[in-house]
Design a protein around this motif. Structure first.
Motif, PDB file in Angstrom:
ATOM      1  N   GLU A 300       0.833  -1.326   0.211  1.00  0.00           N
ATOM      2  CA  GLU A 300       0.003  -0.018   0.059  1.00  0.00           C
ATOM      3  C   GLU A 300       0.786   1.418  -0.116  1.00  0.00           C
ATOM      4  OE1 GLU A 300       0.569  -1.172   4.312  1.00  0.00           O
ATOM      5  OE2 GLU A 300       0.330  -2.133   2.239  1.00  0.00           O
ATOM      6  N   SER A 301       2.151   1.325  -0.105  1.00  0.00           N
ATOM      7  CA  SER A 301       3.085   2.183  -0.089  1.00  0.00           C
ATOM      8  C   SER A 301       2.971   3.021  -1.182  1.00  0.00           C
ATOM      9  CB  SER A 301       4.618   1.857  -0.026  1.00  0.00           C
ATOM     10  OG  SER A 301       5.346   2.963  -0.029  1.00  0.00           O
ATOM     11  N   GLU A 302       2.852   4.483  -0.937  1.00  0.00           N
ATOM     12  CA  GLU A 302       2.721   5.552  -2.162  1.00  0.00           C
ATOM     13  C   GLU A 302       3.896   5.399  -3.180  1.00  0.00           C
ATOM     14  OE1 GLU A 302       4.757   9.307  -0.205  1.00  0.00           O
ATOM     15  OE2 GLU A 302       2.650   9.175  -0.258  1.00  0.00           O
ATOM     16  N   TYR A 303       5.136   4.924  -2.607  1.00  0.00           N
ATOM     17  CA  TYR A 303       6.128   4.720  -3.542  1.00  0.00           C
ATOM     18  C   TYR A 303       5.997   3.546  -4.277  1.00  0.00           C
ATOM     19  CZ  TYR A 303       9.077   8.109  -0.643  1.00  0.00           C
ATOM     20  OH  TYR A 303       9.488   9.067   0.089  1.00  0.00           O
ATOM     21  N   ALA A 304       5.102   2.574  -4.258  1.00  0.00           N
ATOM     22  CA  ALA A 304       4.818   1.473  -5.031  1.00  0.00           C
ATOM     23  C   ALA A 304       4.225   2.058  -6.539  1.00  0.00           C
ATOM     24  CB  ALA A 304       4.054   0.352  -4.263  1.00  0.00           C
ATOM     25  N   HIS A 305       3.630   2.970  -6.574  1.00  0.00           N
ATOM     26  CA  HIS A 305       3.032   3.637  -7.646  1.00  0.00           C
ATOM     27  C   HIS A 305       4.214   4.109  -8.445  1.00  0.00           C
ATOM     28  CE1 HIS A 305       0.405   6.164 -10.248  1.00  0.00           C
ATOM     29  NE2 HIS A 305      -0.581   5.359  -9.759  1.00  0.00           N
ATOM     30  N   PRO A 306       3.991   3.718  -9.945  1.00  0.00           N
ATOM     31  CA  PRO A 306       4.870   4.107 -11.022  1.00  0.00           C
ATOM     32  C   PRO A 306       5.176   5.648 -11.029  1.00  0.00           C
ATOM     33  CG  PRO A 306       3.266   2.589 -11.708  1.00  0.00           C
ATOM     34  CD  PRO A 306       2.780   2.909 -10.460  1.00  0.00           C
ATOM     35  N   ASN A 307       4.137   6.217 -10.757  1.00  0.00           N
ATOM     36  CA  ASN A 307       4.609   7.819 -10.870  1.00  0.00           C
ATOM     37  C   ASN A 307       5.369   8.359  -9.689  1.00  0.00           C
ATOM     38  OD1 ASN A 307       2.598   8.114 -12.995  1.00  0.00           O
ATOM     39  ND2 ASN A 307       0.886   8.532 -11.863  1.00  0.00           N
ATOM     40  N   ALA A 308       5.633   7.646  -8.786  1.00  0.00           N
ATOM     41  CA  ALA A 308       6.347   8.170  -7.509  1.00  0.00           C
ATOM     42  C   ALA A 308       7.962   7.568  -7.720  1.00  0.00           C
ATOM     43  CB  ALA A 308       5.884   7.515  -6.359  1.00  0.00           C
ATOM     44  N   ARG A 309       8.054   6.875  -8.983  1.00  0.00           N
ATOM     45  CA  ARG A 309       9.618   6.481  -9.286  1.00  0.00           C
ATOM     46  C   ARG A 309      10.702   7.497  -8.773  1.00  0.00           C
ATOM     47  NH1 ARG A 309      12.855   4.237  -7.953  1.00  0.00           N
ATOM     48  NH2 ARG A 309      14.461   2.800  -9.167  1.00  0.00           N
ATOM     49  N   SER A 310      10.425   8.872  -9.133  1.00  0.00           N
ATOM     50  CA  SER A 310      11.488   9.896  -8.898  1.00  0.00           C
ATOM     51  C   SER A 310      11.725   9.811  -7.379  1.00  0.00           C
ATOM     52  CB  SER A 310      11.086  11.048  -9.703  1.00  0.00           C
ATOM     53  OG  SER A 310      12.057  11.942  -9.211  1.00  0.00           O
ATOM     54  N   SER A 311      10.699   9.775  -6.618  1.00  0.00           N
ATOM     55  CA  SER A 311      10.674  10.076  -5.139  1.00  0.00           C
ATOM     56  C   SER A 311      11.459   8.754  -4.448  1.00  0.00           C
ATOM     57  CB  SER A 311       9.406  10.415  -4.545  1.00  0.00           C
ATOM     58  OG  SER A 311       8.859  11.590  -5.130  1.00  0.00           O
ATOM     59  N   LEU A 312      10.896   7.998  -5.009  1.00  0.00           N
ATOM     60  CA  LEU A 312      11.499   6.673  -4.354  1.00  0.00           C
ATOM     61  C   LEU A 312      13.116   6.503  -4.763  1.00  0.00           C
ATOM     62  CD1 LEU A 312      11.483   3.469  -3.174  1.00  0.00           C
ATOM     63  CD2 LEU A 312      10.731   2.983  -5.311  1.00  0.00           C
ATOM     64  N   LEU A 313      13.516   6.891  -5.822  1.00  0.00           N
ATOM     65  CA  LEU A 313      15.014   6.808  -6.126  1.00  0.00           C
ATOM     66  C   LEU A 313      15.731   7.767  -5.318  1.00  0.00           C
ATOM     67  CD1 LEU A 313      17.158   5.768  -7.995  1.00  0.00           C
ATOM     68  CD2 LEU A 313      16.755   7.862  -9.572  1.00  0.00           C
ATOM     69  N   LYS A 314      15.296   8.969  -4.671  1.00  0.00           N
ATOM     70  CA  LYS A 314      15.767   9.753  -3.800  1.00  0.00           C
ATOM     71  C   LYS A 314      16.124   8.982  -2.456  1.00  0.00           C
ATOM     72  CE  LYS A 314      14.485  14.175  -5.986  1.00  0.00           C
ATOM     73  NZ  LYS A 314      13.555  15.421  -5.984  1.00  0.00           N
ATOM     74  N   HIS A 315      14.820   8.504  -2.282  1.00  0.00           N
ATOM     75  CA  HIS A 315      15.058   7.626  -0.892  1.00  0.00           C
ATOM     76  C   HIS A 315      15.735   6.557  -1.119  1.00  0.00           C
ATOM     77  CE1 HIS A 315      13.009   5.292   2.499  1.00  0.00           C
ATOM     78  NE2 HIS A 315      13.263   4.300   1.829  1.00  0.00           N
ATOM     79  N   GLN A 316      15.913   5.805  -2.093  1.00  0.00           N
ATOM     80  CA  GLN A 316      16.852   4.655  -2.058  1.00  0.00           C
ATOM     81  C   GLN A 316      18.214   5.087  -2.124  1.00  0.00           C
ATOM     82  OE1 GLN A 316      14.868   3.269  -6.016  1.00  0.00           O
ATOM     83  NE2 GLN A 316      15.202   1.253  -4.869  1.00  0.00           N
ATOM     84  N   THR A 317      18.573   6.197  -2.685  1.00  0.00           N
ATOM     85  CA  THR A 317      19.869   6.874  -2.796  1.00  0.00           C
ATOM     86  C   THR A 317      20.287   7.365  -1.153  1.00  0.00           C
ATOM     87  OG1 THR A 317      19.715   7.417  -5.130  1.00  0.00           O
ATOM     88  CG2 THR A 317      21.333   8.586  -3.749  1.00  0.00           C
ATOM     89  N   LYS A 318      19.453   7.890  -0.560  1.00  0.00           N
ATOM     90  CA  LYS A 318      19.745   8.299   0.713  1.00  0.00           C
ATOM     91  C   LYS A 318      19.922   7.068   1.769  1.00  0.00           C
ATOM     92  CE  LYS A 318      18.318  11.749   4.208  1.00  0.00           C
ATOM     93  NZ  LYS A 318      17.459  12.893   4.472  1.00  0.00           N
ATOM     94  N   SER A 319      19.075   5.979   1.518  1.00  0.00           N
ATOM     95  CA  SER A 319      19.337   4.921   2.042  1.00  0.00           C
ATOM     96  C   SER A 319      20.621   4.279   2.159  1.00  0.00           C
ATOM     97  CB  SER A 319      17.932   3.725   2.035  1.00  0.00           C
ATOM     98  OG  SER A 319      17.038   4.356   2.350  1.00  0.00           O
ATOM     99  N   LEU A 320      21.046   4.286   0.749  1.00  0.00           N
ATOM    100  CA  LEU A 320      22.299   3.400   0.377  1.00  0.00           C
ATOM    101  C   LEU A 320      23.418   4.374   0.772  1.00  0.00           C
ATOM    102  CD1 LEU A 320      23.694   1.504  -1.564  1.00  0.00           C
ATOM    103  CD2 LEU A 320      23.363   3.140  -3.494  1.00  0.00           C
ATOM    104  N   GLN A 321      23.270   5.719   1.080  1.00  0.00           N
ATOM    105  CA  GLN A 321      24.399   6.544   1.658  1.00  0.00           C
ATOM    106  C   GLN A 321      24.420   6.024   3.158  1.00  0.00           C
ATOM    107  OE1 GLN A 321      22.919  10.342   0.477  1.00  0.00           O
ATOM    108  NE2 GLN A 321      24.362  10.480  -1.484  1.00  0.00           N
ATOM    109  N   ILE A 322      23.564   5.893   3.801  1.00  0.00           N
ATOM    110  CA  ILE A 322      23.428   5.484   5.339  1.00  0.00           C
ATOM    111  C   ILE A 322      23.968   4.370   5.407  1.00  0.00           C
ATOM    112  CG2 ILE A 322      21.788   4.741   7.172  1.00  0.00           C
ATOM    113  CD1 ILE A 322      20.029   6.612   6.101  1.00  0.00           C
ATOM    114  N   ILE A 323      23.749   3.196   4.645  1.00  0.00           N
ATOM    115  CA  ILE A 323      24.563   1.868   4.623  1.00  0.00           C
ATOM    116  C   ILE A 323      26.013   2.174   4.439  1.00  0.00           C
ATOM    117  CG2 ILE A 323      24.923  -0.427   3.464  1.00  0.00           C
ATOM    118  CD1 ILE A 323      21.821  -0.289   3.037  1.00  0.00           C
ATOM    119  N   GLU A 324      26.324   3.084   3.608  1.00  0.00           N
ATOM    120  CA  GLU A 324      27.897   3.230   2.918  1.00  0.00           C
ATOM    121  C   GLU A 324      28.295   3.820   4.561  1.00  0.00           C
ATOM    122  OE1 GLU A 324      30.389   5.262  -0.427  1.00  0.00           O
ATOM    123  OE2 GLU A 324      28.945   6.504   0.570  1.00  0.00           O
ATOM    124  N   THR A 325      27.791   5.026   5.110  1.00  0.00           N
ATOM    125  CA  THR A 325      28.447   5.391   6.219  1.00  0.00           C
ATOM    126  C   THR A 325      28.711   4.293   7.208  1.00  0.00           C
ATOM    127  OG1 THR A 325      27.470   7.660   5.643  1.00  0.00           O
ATOM    128  CG2 THR A 325      28.004   7.158   8.061  1.00  0.00           C
TER     129      THR A 325
END
Length: 440
Positions: A300-325
């Protein structure tokens, strides 16, 4: 008055002039204290503290900006609660003529010394090995102090942190590590345990992170795999602070294989979630081959909608940076080229999944943290299912009879024979019945 401390750098004793307590960040999620000193040979010198030492400084009444007595520093360096170089190596910074009990006692007030004794006594049989060493050197086993000098919880629980960094049974976690080391672990090893050979590299890295970064709040040992839950690390304007809940799975035989998982708040990946709170799960598998990445969204996440792909990409990138840190400060895990390979390989797009519940179907954080939320639920295995009637029976050690369940109480796909479940047991007129059933 300026305190001079005999200090060893590159094998030579020098004088450490003043050692002042500092904090990494002024926030509830800070990652602890450190000390800044100065020597004529090296100039400014940083002394790192372990988590137990953070609690001790607070219990003794020290705060940021205070100068720490030099012989107390000597004692804490000797048992490894302070360190200046490799945290897995015992300190060699203590003068040869240092008399542990007498010298420490002489630089503390009577009240502080009694609080020191009470602090180490508070751990009981859960004391980590460095505290055990401190107990022995202070002869604290036979010392008698008033109860007011003894914290109500082991180590005082760190007033500065409150509940943010989580509590952990040090003895239980170290017991897992000792089980890994087996006969190779001596009674004299300090935390983190030394890397006795490559086989123990991953275990040493886990203990090092536990004492130097964020505490391990849950751990499991399953055959050749060590799993543990802790907090990831996040860069902020105030320094590196504790971030979302983070899980590690490391292979003790093949130390190159590591699984890292975070479950983060959708709008703020830096926030920490409790078990069951709505979140997005990110997982990376590191090994000899290219890293693998997976993002799992609630259906039911709003990120699961195809139109939210850009917002999800930003979220993924930030999460990836957290793992890197986090990996930058976790010894024994190589992150070399991780972000480039994950982004360049298209894994942020190809690794998308959806699920009903990101916690319940997580075999890492979900399993590790479930015990905090089950409140005594039973666990069992389905040994009979009638697909026509939609009911079955669960075999469990929690009841002498098989426990009845019906799919109308659960919903979702049929639960078949061999599936594992967690559930409450209600005594119905026909016999025991499973309620509030969770799939494992």
């Amino acid at each position: 008055m300026v305190l001079l401390m005999n200090f060893k750098t590159n094998g030579k004793h020098t004088l450490l002039v003043m050692a002042v307590l500092h904090s990494y960040a002024q926030s509830a999620n800070q990652t602890g204290y450190y000390l800044k000193g100065w020597t004529p040979e090296t100039g400014h010198t940083t002394i790192q503290t372990r988590r137990v030492c953070d609690d001790l400084f607070e219990w003794l009444g020290f705060s940021v900006g205070d100068q720490i007595p030099h012989d107390l520093l000597n004692g804490l360096l000797e048992v490894g609660l302070l360190y200046t170089g490799d945290p897995t190596t015992a300190a060699e910074n203590v003068p040869d003529d240092f008399d542990f009990d007498e010298d420490v006692k002489n630089v503390l007030t009577e009240d502080q010394y009694n609080r020191l004794i009470g602090f180490v006594k508070s751990y009981g049989d859960q004391a980590p090995s460095q505290v055990v060493d401190l107990i022995n050197r202070l002869n604290a086993q036979t010392a008698v102090v008033d109860d007011s000098y003894i914290p109500d919880t082991p180590g005082g629980s760190g007033s500065q942190y409150g509940g943010e960094r989580g509590e952990v049974d040090h003895g239980q976690f170290e017991g897992i590590i000792e089980e890994i080391y087996g006969d190779n672990a001596s009674d004299e090893v300090a935390d983190p345990l030394p890397e006795l050979s490559d086989k123990y590299h991953s275990a040493s890295a886990a203990v090092s992170y536990h004492h130097n970064q964020q505490r391990v709040t849950a751990a499991l040992l399953d055959d050749d795999w060590l799993e543990y839950a802790t907090r990831a690390l996040v860069h902020t304007d105030n320094g590196v602070v504790a971030g979302p809940v983070c899980g590690f799975r490391v292979n003790l035989d093949d130390k190159t294989t590591v699984v890292v998982e975070v479950i983060v708040e959708p709008d703020d990946p830096t926030a920490s979630l409790s078990y069951g709170q709505q979140g997005i799960r990110h997982r990376v598998v590191l090994g000899d081959d290219a890293p693998e990445w997976e993002t799992t969204l609630p259906e039911e996440s709003e990120y699961a909608h195809p139109n939210a792909r850009s917002s999800l990409l930003k979220h993924q990138t930030k999460s990836l940076q957290i793992i890197e840190t986090t990996l930058e400060r976790h010894s024994g895990v190589s992150k070399q080229g991780m972000i480039e390979q994950i982004v360049g390989g298209g894994y942020l797009e190809r690794g998308l999944r959806t699920t009903q519940n990101v916690w319940q179907d997580s075999s890492l954080l979900g399993e590790l943290l479930l015990s905090d939320s089950t409140n005594g639920k039973a666990k069992g295995t389905v040994d009979f299912f009638n697909d026509t009637g939609g009911y079955g029976f669960i075999k469990t050690d929690a009841h002498e009879e098989d426990v009845f369940y019906h799919m109308e109480d659960i919903g979702g796909p049929d639960i078949q024979e061999g599936h594992q479940l967690r559930f409450n047991i209600t005594e119905a007129e026909e016999g025991p019945r499973a309620t509030d059933v969770e799939r494992l």
